[in-house]
Scaffold this active site. Sequence first.
Site, PDB file in Angstrom:
ATOM      1  N   ASP A  34    -111.630  39.436 -59.047  1.00 40.43           N
ATOM      2  CA  ASP A  34    -110.370  40.063 -58.610  1.00 40.43           C
ATOM      3  C   ASP A  34    -110.688  41.320 -57.795  1.00 40.43           C
ATOM      4  OD1 ASP A  34    -107.202  39.909 -59.818  1.00 40.43           O
ATOM      5  OD2 ASP A  34    -107.822  41.756 -58.803  1.00 40.43           O
ATOM      6  N   ILE A  35    -109.918  41.531 -56.734  1.00 36.33           N
ATOM      7  CA  ILE A  35    -110.187  42.666 -55.844  1.00 36.33           C
ATOM      8  C   ILE A  35    -109.835  44.002 -56.508  1.00 36.33           C
ATOM      9  CG2 ILE A  35    -107.942  42.782 -54.632  1.00 36.33           C
ATOM     10  CD1 ILE A  35    -109.614  42.903 -51.992  1.00 36.33           C
ATOM     11  N   GLU A 101     -97.832  37.853 -58.412  1.00 31.94           N
ATOM     12  CA  GLU A 101     -97.955  38.496 -57.095  1.00 31.94           C
ATOM     13  C   GLU A 101     -98.350  37.472 -56.031  1.00 31.94           C
ATOM     14  OE1 GLU A 101    -101.289  41.384 -55.090  1.00 31.94           O
ATOM     15  OE2 GLU A 101    -100.835  41.727 -57.196  1.00 31.94           O
ATOM     16  N   HIS A 106    -103.177  30.598 -60.497  1.00 29.70           N
ATOM     17  CA  HIS A 106    -104.468  31.190 -60.847  1.00 29.70           C
ATOM     18  C   HIS A 106    -104.474  31.604 -62.300  1.00 29.70           C
ATOM     19  CE1 HIS A 106    -101.822  34.317 -59.192  1.00 29.70           C
ATOM     20  NE2 HIS A 106    -102.376  35.167 -60.042  1.00 29.70           N
ATOM     21  N   MET A 107    -105.657  31.530 -62.869  1.00 34.27           N
ATOM     22  CA  MET A 107    -105.878  32.031 -64.229  1.00 34.27           C
ATOM     23  C   MET A 107    -106.733  33.289 -64.125  1.00 34.27           C
ATOM     24  SD  MET A 107    -107.989  30.229 -67.319  1.00 34.27           S
ATOM     25  CE  MET A 107    -106.731  29.016 -67.723  1.00 34.27           C
ATOM     26  N   HIS A 108    -106.244  34.373 -64.750  1.00 31.61           N
ATOM     27  CA  HIS A 108    -107.053  35.583 -64.854  1.00 31.61           C
ATOM     28  C   HIS A 108    -107.935  35.440 -66.095  1.00 31.61           C
ATOM     29  CE1 HIS A 108    -104.345  38.268 -62.328  1.00 31.61           C
ATOM     30  NE2 HIS A 108    -103.493  37.318 -62.648  1.00 31.61           N
TER      31      HIS A 108
HETATM   32  P1  5GP Z   1    -100.801  37.867 -60.203  1.00 31.85           P
HETATM   33  O1  5GP Z   1    -100.005  39.140 -60.326  1.00 31.85           O
HETATM   34  O2  5GP Z   1    -100.249  36.989 -59.102  1.00 31.85           O
HETATM   35  O3  5GP Z   1    -100.944  37.149 -61.518  1.00 31.85           O
HETATM   36  O4  5GP Z   1    -102.263  38.310 -59.811  1.00 31.85           O
HETATM   37  C1  5GP Z   1    -102.747  38.320 -58.497  1.00 31.85           C
HETATM   38  C2  5GP Z   1    -104.117  38.958 -58.523  1.00 31.85           C
HETATM   39  O5  5GP Z   1    -104.739  38.740 -57.279  1.00 31.85           O
HETATM   40  C3  5GP Z   1    -104.102  40.486 -58.735  1.00 31.85           C
HETATM   41  O6  5GP Z   1    -104.859  40.802 -59.902  1.00 31.85           O
HETATM   42  C4  5GP Z   1    -104.731  41.054 -57.463  1.00 31.85           C
HETATM   43  O7  5GP Z   1    -105.567  42.163 -57.701  1.00 31.85           O
HETATM   44  C5  5GP Z   1    -105.513  39.854 -56.940  1.00 31.85           C
HETATM   45  N1  5GP Z   1    -105.660  39.833 -55.485  1.00 31.85           N
HETATM   46  C6  5GP Z   1    -104.699  40.043 -54.558  1.00 31.85           C
HETATM   47  N2  5GP Z   1    -105.197  39.937 -53.323  1.00 31.85           N
HETATM   48  C7  5GP Z   1    -106.511  39.638 -53.468  1.00 31.85           C
HETATM   49  C8  5GP Z   1    -107.562  39.397 -52.537  1.00 31.85           C
HETATM   50  O8  5GP Z   1    -107.397  39.428 -51.317  1.00 31.85           O
HETATM   51  N3  5GP Z   1    -108.786  39.127 -53.049  1.00 31.85           N
HETATM   52  C9  5GP Z   1    -109.012  39.081 -54.394  1.00 31.85           C
HETATM   53  N4  5GP Z   1    -110.245  38.803 -54.795  1.00 31.85           N
HETATM   54  N5  5GP Z   1    -108.048  39.287 -55.307  1.00 31.85           N
HETATM   55  C10 5GP Z   1    -106.806  39.578 -54.835  1.00 31.85           C
END
Ligand code: 5GP
Length: 122
Positions: A34-35, A101, A106-108
């Site tokens: 994650d970035i 977001e 995706h799975m964290h």
């Molecule tokens: P969500 O809120 O959709 O569950 O999580 C999206 C995740 O994607 C966030 O933790 C965010 O930091 C990560 N993310 C967003 N843009 C990028 C990117 O360009 N590269 C990477 N590696 N992670 C990203």
Amino acid sequence: MHIYDPQNIFARILRGEIPNKTVLETPHTLAFHDIHPQAPIHVLVIPKGAYVTFDHFAAEASAEELTDFHRTAAKVCAMLDIAPGQGYRAITNAGAHGMQEVPHYHMHILAGRTLGHMIARS
Ligand code: 5GP
């Protein structure tokens, strides 16, 4: 109904338009850091197919995709040496209430510190 936006950031990563720090790649799945990590280990596992949420993926992906995704997540846990030690958290957010977001499933996988309560208590 699940409408997939092919311009979402993870679709762009899969097309190679945006770089990523890959942990593991298979024919159906990509795992990368994650970035904005929210724990010492914060990896995202995504299918390569165009799925928006967990329920979309679970309902419509092929058996091969489903197996590959989960086996890859398990391999990530083993590679990062997180499962046998202090544990981890696997989370998937969906839609507005889930505060998703990026609209590509995706799975964290978070690990490396005590992660607190799953949901903030009010
Ligand atoms: P969500 O809120 O959709 O569950 O999580 C999206 C995740 O994607 C966030 O933790 C965010 O930091 C990560 N993310 C967003 N843009 C990028 C990117 O360009 N590269 C990477 N590696 N992670 C990203």
